[in-house]
Design a protein around this motif. Structure first.
Motif, PDB file in Angstrom:
ATOM      1  N   TRP A  55     -35.973 -54.010-118.768  1.00  0.00           N
ATOM      2  CA  TRP A  55     -36.208 -52.599-118.452  1.00  0.00           C
ATOM      3  C   TRP A  55     -36.454 -51.796-119.729  1.00  0.00           C
ATOM      4  N   SER A  67     -33.703 -48.925-110.515  1.00  0.00           N
ATOM      5  CA  SER A  67     -32.984 -48.475-111.699  1.00  0.00           C
ATOM      6  C   SER A  67     -32.137 -49.611-112.258  1.00  0.00           C
ATOM      7  N   ASN A 108     -27.754 -41.756-107.967  1.00  0.00           N
ATOM      8  CA  ASN A 108     -28.924 -42.539-108.372  1.00  0.00           C
ATOM      9  C   ASN A 108     -29.888 -41.617-109.109  1.00  0.00           C
ATOM     10  N   LEU A 153     -30.879 -39.925-113.398  1.00  0.00           N
ATOM     11  CA  LEU A 153     -30.779 -40.001-114.852  1.00  0.00           C
ATOM     12  C   LEU A 153     -30.304 -38.652-115.370  1.00  0.00           C
ATOM     13  N   TYR A 201     -27.432 -43.300-116.925  1.00  0.00           N
ATOM     14  CA  TYR A 201     -27.526 -43.456-115.468  1.00  0.00           C
ATOM     15  C   TYR A 201     -26.268 -42.855-114.852  1.00  0.00           C
ATOM     16  N   LEU A 247     -38.963 -43.478-117.128  1.00  0.00           N
ATOM     17  CA  LEU A 247     -39.020 -43.764-115.693  1.00  0.00           C
ATOM     18  C   LEU A 247     -40.435 -44.124-115.250  1.00  0.00           C
ATOM     19  N   ILE A 295     -40.024 -46.228-111.837  1.00  0.00           N
ATOM     20  CA  ILE A 295     -38.734 -45.933-111.202  1.00  0.00           C
ATOM     21  C   ILE A 295     -38.731 -44.470-110.770  1.00  0.00           C
ATOM     22  N   LEU A 349     -36.498 -41.628-109.983  1.00  0.00           N
ATOM     23  CA  LEU A 349     -35.165 -41.023-110.041  1.00  0.00           C
ATOM     24  C   LEU A 349     -35.297 -39.571-110.489  1.00  0.00           C
TER      25      LEU A 349
END
Length: 208
Positions: free
Chosen positions: A10, A52, A79, A81, A100, A132, A137, A139
């Motif tokens: 990641w 994530s 869920n 950031l 996170y 992200l 992702i 978020l």
């Protein structure tokens, strides 16, 4: 015969899915706060990479990077950031990080570098947006800085810090962040963290 494993990176030199430990190791060596994990099947790895990293790692994080998520108000999106900056003096040595919310795991960290707290907050949000988007992702991002959120919305860091020899390196990062905002679209929901109602943001450095 050795079992095939798939490695999700990641946060590394080049995030992605790798089919050998040697390939994975090349992406994470020397990278501060590298985020990676091995999976038994490609399908599992693809699901993880699209999610994530906090859902798969971070449960064994050292206490200094961990928050007690049970203390967060029920209205907080777990869920998500959270980003924050800290500065020793203003201007002074500045750093920022992204965490996170659900686990308290630090996902990225930058600095220290000469700057101001507001600039750090601005760069942290843009770093989070790029982080992200690069990983596909979805978020939301929490920030407790009203000014930084406005600057990001306007795609311009409206700092009054003079651009000189001492701050030139920092302004290089500002230029890059503004360029990213102008060239990229995103659907990430940016949310103001209400410190007075919710307490310190999970990404807070705890130096107050």
């Amino acid at each position: 015969m050795k079992k095939q494993r798939f490695y999700v990176v990641w946060n590394g030199l080049t995030p992605g899915i790798y089919t050998s430990w040697d390939e994975c190791k090349m992406q994470i060596e020397g990278v501060k706060q590298a985020l990676y994990k091995a999976f038994d099947t490609l399908a599992e790895a693809e699901r993880a990479y699209a999610s994530s990293p906090g859902e798969y790692i971070g449960h064994g994080t050292k206490g200094e990077n961990k928050k007690t998520v049970a203390t967060l108000p029920a209205c907080i999106i777990q869920n998500a950031l959270a980003v924050d900056a800290a500065c020793s003096g203003n201007p002074g040595m500045m750093e920022y990080r992204g965490v996170y919310v659900g686990t308290g795991e630090e996902l990225f960290h930058f600095g220290p570098i000469f700057g101001t707290n507001n600039i750090g907050e601005f760069l942290a949000i843009v770093h989070g947006l790029a982080f992200l988007k690069q990983r596909n992702i979805d978020l939301p991002i929490y920030s407790d800085s009203h000014n930084a959120l406005l600057w990001v919305k306007g795609k311009k860091c409206k700092t009054k810090l003079p651009r000189d020899a001492k701050s030139e390196q920092l302004f290089g990062y500002i230029d890059r962040a503004e360029k990213w905002l102008k060239e990229n679209c995103y659907t990430t929901h940016l949310i103001k963290w209400e410190t007075g109602d919710w307490g310190e943001i999970p990404a807070d450095f705890g130096r107050k």
